[in-house]
Design an enzyme around this catalytic site. Structure first.
Site, PDB file in Angstrom:
ATOM      1  N   ALA A 231       0.831  -1.211   0.000  1.00 24.43           N
ATOM      2  CA  ALA A 231       0.000   0.000   0.000  1.00 24.43           C
ATOM      3  C   ALA A 231       0.866   1.262   0.000  1.00 24.43           C
ATOM      4  O   ALA A 231       2.019   1.239   0.425  1.00 24.43           O
ATOM      5  CB  ALA A 231      -0.892  -0.001   1.235  1.00 24.43           C
TER       6      ALA A 231
ATOM      7  N   GLY B 231       0.032  -5.197   1.191  1.00 23.99           N
ATOM      8  CA  GLY B 231      -1.034  -5.212   0.190  1.00 23.99           C
ATOM      9  C   GLY B 231      -0.659  -6.017  -1.045  1.00 23.99           C
ATOM     10  O   GLY B 231      -1.522  -6.611  -1.710  1.00 23.99           O
TER      11      GLY B 231
ATOM     12  N   GLU C 229      -1.386  -9.482  -0.350  1.00 25.32           N
ATOM     13  CA  GLU C 229      -2.845  -9.663  -0.286  1.00 25.32           C
ATOM     14  C   GLU C 229      -3.438  -9.785  -1.695  1.00 25.32           C
ATOM     15  O   GLU C 229      -4.345 -10.575  -1.929  1.00 25.32           O
ATOM     16  CB  GLU C 229      -3.482  -8.515   0.500  1.00 25.32           C
ATOM     17  CG  GLU C 229      -3.086  -8.585   1.969  1.00 25.32           C
ATOM     18  CD  GLU C 229      -3.717  -7.504   2.814  1.00 25.32           C
ATOM     19  OE1 GLU C 229      -3.373  -6.328   2.600  1.00 25.32           O
ATOM     20  OE2 GLU C 229      -4.562  -7.827   3.670  1.00 25.32           O
TER      21      GLU C 229
ATOM     22  N   GLU D 167       2.030  -5.414   8.371  1.00 25.94           N
ATOM     23  CA  GLU D 167       1.127  -4.379   8.891  1.00 25.94           C
ATOM     24  C   GLU D 167       1.197  -4.236  10.411  1.00 25.94           C
ATOM     25  O   GLU D 167       1.090  -3.138  10.955  1.00 25.94           O
ATOM     26  CB  GLU D 167      -0.323  -4.685   8.476  1.00 25.94           C
ATOM     27  CG  GLU D 167      -0.620  -4.414   7.005  1.00 25.94           C
ATOM     28  CD  GLU D 167      -0.157  -5.520   6.069  1.00 25.94           C
ATOM     29  OE1 GLU D 167       0.508  -6.467   6.527  1.00 25.94           O
ATOM     30  OE2 GLU D 167      -0.461  -5.435   4.861  1.00 25.94           O
TER      31      GLU D 167
END
Ligand code: NAD
Length: 706
Positions: A60, A101, A104, A124
């Site tokens: 991210a 991310g 993910e 995270e």
């Protein structure tokens, strides 16, 4: 940001947004659009997600966490859903890091292939968050509960082999020029299978006793995570993956992410993340200041610090020569270094061959003539200006032109040391912390004449030996020890006023400090501080109570852990309260006319922490530190300030500068002459508190102006 290449019915979506293919809004939009278009394209039988950069994707765009753009559609969960519900099989081809991310997204794909050196992780939790785009739901389904829990709760990445063994990836492919061809082969194969789609919605987490396992895990991390909110939220989310359908688990996870995003702990984590990125940007040092080449290092003084420094360089592959005053000191130092690497080899931390090579890179000498080839010379001799000046005068004669001349002094004036050299531009402070091979922090001290390329070199070398270099200016104690002064002073003064070492330490440890003040002084050695104070008596003479208890302990030979007695008595390494300290404190209070009283936890905390913050404001005003984040990195990485509070300066912003100012003024008045002496608020604190501007905003504005 992305390009699409078609080969034999397989569409390769190639991410190409340097430096890290961050998944900001534009990238998410581009990916989402591409997948929708390829889904509608009859010619396309399979889609491959890959990268044109040496990494798959860094995850991210963390700036969006602050601006709120993280929720702009398509957000990451929506992009993952697009991938998961696409009609075409999608394969993530991972070479290099795939973090947060990025992983993910890969988990939402139908298949994952990776190179053996690919690095995959969900970090995270290190930012006080949980993976909010399906990580906690899809990873347990794909890699199994235990592997997933370990990865999510540690935040540490795994490599290709392990990922294959737990099912996180479906195949390992060598990272050579045939990588693309192998990926194409894999994609073609799966696209020919009857039903190549594999949605996580159809997978359940299988484990013989998921509840029991998670309870055990919770107990195991209870101690290390007692102040943290993210670990429990992550565990609850993983639990949901075991019990709920995917869609419900995802909804719960998203809510958890939103909740955590708004916590002080996550703000603290993100602050430190950005501070680490910023700290190597030093005013006046530009790209034109190319680092000098360093391959051989000399360390002067093979004592506590010298050995640790040598170990740090040796394990990074440098050649190191010790210089000592006597043969026995030299041999002792070399022997300790040898033993260190032999022990590491015995424990399996490195191979015996590697240990031998490293040890053969360590040599010693008693003669300055043998330092003529050294590119970097670090002095770690006694903390005495005379000793240091003699050493730097010798270096002036023997070091080769362009060699960097560094001192590890903790308190002495670097400019005064540099003044004996005919090349002060090559002189710099490299303030390591003890144990120097373990502690990550390195204060890079910039003298008034230090050349920019010398600073650039120090930063480059620091990264190679895996240190965190924070550049600071010259003043007594630089940034870390200067901020320590008022903190330690108050911790000690409170004993005269009626507190005990244990009370003070308990309050600070409950606040989250790794160790209380008195325990820390006992560990560092009561003599170390006492000797430093003797050198600067004149500066503190106006306060006869200044560290009075510590000075008394020094006179009594209670030097801390090394003598088994200091502010505590030690049974092994366990500290035990000693009523004699109360007696000593009471006597000294009587001698200096200090009234003893009951002191509550709040006063202890405020009196130790707020003057420390106040000193940080002075340091920032004077330009000794470039930004608040630098002070925070120093205190988090060198002094055990809780990282989940983001460091003292960030903490001040969190609790409100007007509150800090109000309490400083409160003690200034309530403590009488003592308060007048030590509780004067820094002008910058007063200015910002009064105008309602945070320290962070003030420095952001300053940065924008420059
Ligand atoms: P130490 O007493 O353990 O070691 C000093 C070594 O230097 C000794 O082996 C001594 O023989 C040698 N030495 C003394 N004079 C010398 C000279 N003229 N030439 C060559 N060698 C000489 O001390 P230490 O704790 O390692 O501290 C070294 C330096 O590091 C000091 O400046 C200290 O302030 C600084 N420092 C110490 C710490 C710490 O926690 N100990 C932390 C940061 C910085």
């Amino acid at each position: 940001m992305i390009s699409i290449k078609h080969t034999e019915g397989v569409a390769f979506i190639e991410l190409n947004a340097p430096p890290v293919n961050a998944l900001g809004l534009k990238m998410r939009q581009a990916l989402s659009l591409a997948i929708h278009e390829l889904d509608a394209d009859e010619q396309v039988k399979a889609i491959v997600l890959c990268s044109a950069l040496p990494l798959f994707c860094g995850g991210a765009d963390i700036v969006e966490f602050r601006t709120g753009a993280v929720w702009d559609k398509p957000d990451l969960p929506a992009l993952c859903e697009t991938i998961e519900t696409s009609k075409k099989p999608i394969i993530a081809a991972i070479a290099g890091p795939a973090m947060g991310g990025a992983l993910e997204i890969a988990l939402a794909c139908d298949y994952r292939v990776a190179t053996p050196d690919a690095v995959m992780g969900l970090p995270e939790i290190k930012l006080g968050l949980l993976p909010g785009a399906g990580g906690t739901q899809r990873l347990p389904r794909i890699a199994g509960l235990e592997a997933a829990t370990q990865m999510i709760l540690s935040g540490d990445p795994v490599k290709g082999e392990y990922a294959l063994s737990c099912g996180l990836v479906d195949a390992l492919l060598e990272n050579n020029q045939d990588f693309r061809a192998h990926v194409l082969g894999f994609a073609t194969r799966v696209s020919h299978e009857g039903d190549p789609k594999r949605s996580c919605a159809d997978i359940t987490v299988t484990h013989p006793d998921s509840k029991g396992y998670l309870t055990g895990f919770r107990d195991q991390i209870a101690h290390t995570s007692k102040y943290l909110v993210a670990p429990e939220r992550c565990l609850v989310s993983v639990e949901a993956a075991c019990e709920l359908p995917l869609s419900e688990g995802l909804a719960q996870e998203k809510a958890g992410f939103a909740e955590l995003l708004d916590t002080p702990q996550s703000r603290a984590g993100r602050h430190l993340f950005f501070a680490e990125r910023e700290c190597t940007k030093v005013p006046g040092v530009t790209r034109a200041d190319q680092p000098r080449s360093i391959s051989s290092v000399a360390v002067i003084g093979a004592g506590t610090m010298g050995r640790g420094i040598a170990i740090a360089f040796l394990q990074a592959g440098y050649r190191v020569t010790f210089l000592e005053t006597t043969q026995s000191a030299l041999e002792q130092g070399l022997e300790m270094v040898r033993e260190h690497f032999q022990r590491a080899a015995q424990k399996g931390r490195l191979s015996a061959d590697r240990a031998e090579t490293i040890v053969s890179n360590a040599t010693g000498t008693l003669s300055y003539g043998d330092l003529a080839e050294a590119d970097l010379i670090i002095e770690a001799a006694f903390e005495s200006m005379n000793v240091k000046r003699q050493i730097f005068a010798s270096l002036d004669q023997h070091a080769k032109p362009g060699a960097i001349l560094a001192s590890n002094t903790s308190t002495l004036d670097l400019d005064e040391i540099a003044a004996v050299s005919s090349r002060p531009e090559d002189v710099i402070g490299l303030h390591f912390f003890s144990p120097a091979n373990v502690m990550r922090l390195l204060e890079v001290v910039r003298g008034s004449k230090t050349a920019p390329d010398v600073i650039a070199t120090a930063i480059t070398v620091a990264k190679k030996i895996r240190k965190l270099p924070v550049t600071v200016g010259v003043c007594y104690g630089f940034v870390g020890n200067r901020m320590l002064e008022p903190y330690f002073r108050e911790g000690s003064r409170l004993l005269l006023e009626g507190a005990t070492p244990k009370h003070v330490d308990d309050v600070l440890e409950t606040f989250g400090m790794a160790m209380g003040i008195h325990a820390m002084a006992d560990l560092a050695g009561v003599d170390v501080g006492a000797r430093v104070r003797q050198e600067r008596r004149s500066e503190i003479a106006h306060d006869p109570t200044y560290q009075a208890v510590q000075d008394r302990l020094f006179e009594l030979g209670r030097l801390g852990q090394k003598t088994g007695r200091g502010s505590y008595v030690y049974e092994g390494r366990t500290r035990v309260e000693d009523s004699e300290i109360v007696q000593i404190s009471t006597n000294l209070a009587g001698l200096h006319g200090v009234k003893r009283r009951d002191i509550d936890d709040q006063e202890i905390l405020e009196r130790c922490i707020y003057p420390l913050i106040n000193e940080g404001f002075l340091i920032l005003e004077e330009g000794i530190a470039t930004r608040p984040g630098d002070c925070d990195l120093i205190w988090v990485n060198g002094y055990g300030f809780p990282n989940w509070r983001g460091g003292p300066m960030h903490y001040a912003d969190e609790i409100g500068l007007s509150h800090v100012l109000e309490r400083m003024n409160h003690y200034r008045q309530s403590l009488g002459a003592y308060g007048e002496m030590w509780f004067t608020p820094a002008p910058l604190l007063e200015e910002l508190a009064t105008s309602g501007v945070t320290l962070a905003a003030h420095f952001d504005a300053k940065k924008e102006k420059s």
